[in-house]
Design an enzyme around this catalytic site. Structure first.
Site, short mmCIF file in Angstrom:
data_model
loop_
_atom_site.label_atom_id
_atom_site.label_comp_id
_atom_site.label_asym_id
_atom_site.label_seq_id
_atom_site.Cartn_x
_atom_site.Cartn_y
_atom_site.Cartn_z
N THR A 38 0.87 -1.18 0.00
CA THR A 38 0.00 0.00 0.00
C THR A 38 0.91 1.22 0.00
O THR A 38 1.60 1.49 0.98
CB THR A 38 -0.89 0.02 1.26
N LYS A 87 -7.80 1.53 -2.43
CA LYS A 87 -7.34 1.08 -1.11
C LYS A 87 -7.45 2.22 -0.09
O LYS A 87 -7.75 2.00 1.08
CB LYS A 87 -5.89 0.59 -1.23
N LYS A 141 0.89 5.08 8.00
CA LYS A 141 1.42 5.30 6.64
C LYS A 141 0.25 5.41 5.65
O LYS A 141 0.21 6.31 4.81
CB LYS A 141 2.34 4.11 6.30
P1 NAP Z 1 5.69 -6.67 7.39
O1 NAP Z 1 5.25 -7.94 8.02
O2 NAP Z 1 6.31 -5.61 8.23
O3 NAP Z 1 6.70 -7.07 6.21
C1 NAP Z 1 7.29 -6.08 5.42
C2 NAP Z 1 8.17 -6.77 4.39
O4 NAP Z 1 8.77 -5.78 3.55
C3 NAP Z 1 9.32 -7.56 5.02
O5 NAP Z 1 9.58 -8.66 4.20
C4 NAP Z 1 10.46 -6.53 4.98
O6 NAP Z 1 11.73 -7.13 4.99
C5 NAP Z 1 10.19 -5.88 3.64
N1 NAP Z 1 10.77 -4.56 3.50
C6 NAP Z 1 10.41 -3.42 4.17
N2 NAP Z 1 11.17 -2.38 3.74
C7 NAP Z 1 12.02 -2.87 2.81
C8 NAP Z 1 13.06 -2.29 2.03
N3 NAP Z 1 13.37 -0.99 2.11
N4 NAP Z 1 13.72 -3.09 1.19
C9 NAP Z 1 13.41 -4.40 1.08
N5 NAP Z 1 12.45 -5.01 1.81
C10 NAP Z 1 11.77 -4.25 2.66
O7 NAP Z 1 4.52 -5.94 6.59
P2 NAP Z 1 3.14 -6.54 6.03
O8 NAP Z 1 2.14 -6.48 7.11
O9 NAP Z 1 3.42 -7.80 5.30
O10 NAP Z 1 2.77 -5.37 4.99
C11 NAP Z 1 3.38 -5.27 3.72
C12 NAP Z 1 2.57 -4.28 2.88
O11 NAP Z 1 1.23 -4.75 2.78
C13 NAP Z 1 2.52 -2.86 3.46
O12 NAP Z 1 2.52 -1.93 2.43
C14 NAP Z 1 1.18 -2.88 4.20
O13 NAP Z 1 0.63 -1.58 4.34
C15 NAP Z 1 0.35 -3.76 3.28
N6 NAP Z 1 -0.80 -4.42 3.94
C16 NAP Z 1 -0.65 -5.08 5.13
C17 NAP Z 1 -1.77 -5.69 5.70
C18 NAP Z 1 -1.70 -6.42 7.05
O14 NAP Z 1 -2.76 -6.75 7.61
N7 NAP Z 1 -0.52 -6.72 7.58
C19 NAP Z 1 -3.00 -5.65 5.07
C20 NAP Z 1 -3.10 -5.01 3.84
C21 NAP Z 1 -1.99 -4.40 3.29
P3 NAP Z 1 12.40 -7.60 6.39
O15 NAP Z 1 11.88 -8.99 6.64
O16 NAP Z 1 13.85 -7.57 6.14
O17 NAP Z 1 11.96 -6.61 7.45
#
Ligand code: NAP
Length: 288
Positions: free
Chosen positions: A94, A169, A237
């Site tokens: 997102t 979104k 964010k």
């Molecule tokens: P998360 O568990 O914090 O995972 C984030 C992932 O992105 C990890 O693999 C992290 O790597 C990687 N990452 C972050 N910054 C990076 C960078 N600069 N370079 C390379 N890799 C990077 O987050 P998430 O909950 O899966 O969310 C991911 C996305 O989906 C976000 O945009 C979020 O807003 C969206 N989203 C999340 C949800 C939810 O319920 N969680 C729902 C809808 C949408 P590391 O493992 O090294 O930290």
């Protein structure tokens, strides 16, 4: 079956990539913290690569699910270097619609496809393969990637040109912000009034107050459990990019702006990684 790359094996990306592998696609993964890619490869039998370029080379579709604008800009630039003309980059993160449009311009220069495809449904939706995916992009690119995304989707909709997925979104997040705050206030009021929260939800959950948040979050909210789900930092964010977009298009979002400040209070309580339902913790904080 397609040769797919997946960047970002977090709460969302890990299970999404897993569904691709389980569906029989050849999946190559890359994660900034390499151990997650190794663990993923052990669990799903795919291939963990040590560089984004090495992973993206030879892929028909490269997916990303990382974090904020700078994160996507960084990983997309590296993937674009290695992707062959005619292949498609799908961003499930997102981020701002402006970034999606900028990446589309970069992709066009290299004759790559680009689809912005943010998701809704949370950790549980990713694990169950039941995400709602809101897409923006060219119909021809969408047609290449839509069948591949099906193993982790309940609904996939092409909303318009690149950026339209991110804008949709934002609507989703505006709606959620108000609903979660309403549910937090309702449960907080029930406790203050001496009612049994479980019985209150039993009584009202079949009526007009019903929501996904009520169904999936009321129990943990009553138990003050927030160590899971959609992180407050990510919601801030999302609200930041939404409020920025509203400044451009003139939409008035007083409630979203207020709830954003409530989430700042939750961060100040140490709740950066708490689930967004932790708005109730702010109401029940000692001394307030
Ligand atoms: P998360 O568990 O914090 O995972 C984030 C992932 O992105 C990890 O693999 C992290 O790597 C990687 N990452 C972050 N910054 C990076 C960078 N600069 N370079 C390379 N890799 C990077 O987050 P998430 O909950 O899966 O969310 C991911 C996305 O989906 C976000 O945009 C979020 O807003 C969206 N989203 C999340 C949800 C939810 O319920 N969680 C729902 C809808 C949408 P590391 O493992 O090294 O930290």
């Amino acid at each position: 079956m397609a040769i797919c790359g997946f960047i970002g094996l977090g709460v969302m990306g890990g299970p999404m990539a897993g569904h691709l592998a389980n569906a029989g696609h050849e999946v190559r993964v890359w994660n900034r913290t390499a151990k997650k890619a190794d663990d993923w490869a052990k669990q799903y039998g795919g291939q963990g690569l040590s560089s984004i370029e090495g992973m993206a080379e030879g892929c028909e579709i490269v997916f990303a699910c990382v974090g904020d604008d700078p994160d996507v800009r960084h990983v997309a630039a590296l993937a674009f270097e290695a992707m062959a003309p005619g292949t498609v980059f799908v961003d499930h993160s997102t981020v701002s619609a402006a970034l999606a449009r900028a990446l589309k311009i970069e992709a066009d220069i290299r004759n790559l496809g680009f689809i912005d495809a943010p998701v809704s449904g949370g950790q549980a939706g990713a694990e169950a393969g039941q995400l709602t995916i809101m897409c923006g992009g060219d119909a021809a690119d969408f047609a290449k990637v839509e069948p591949v995304m099906k193993p982790y989707a309940k609904a996939i909709t092409l909303m318009g040109e690149v950026g339209a997925g991110q804008l949709t979104k934002m609507v989703n997040q505006i709606c959620i912000a108000g609903v979660v705050q309403g549910l937090a206030e309702g449960l907080h009021f029930a406790k203050s009034a001496g009612l049994d929260g479980e019985r209150v939800i039993e009584a009202i959950s079949q009526g007009a107050a019903q929501s996904w948040q009520m169904e999936n979050r009321y129990k943990t909210m009553l138990q003050n459990e927030f160590d899971f789900g959609f992180a407050v930092d990510w919601m801030r964010k999302d609200l930041r990019i939404t409020l920025e977009e509203a400044r451009h298009n003139g939409a008035r979002l007083p409630l979203a702006a207020l709830v954003d400040q409530f989430y700042a209070d939750v961060q100040a309580m140490g709740g950066n990684r708490w689930d967004t339902s932790s708005l109730i913790a702010r109401l029940e904080k000692d001394g307030d």
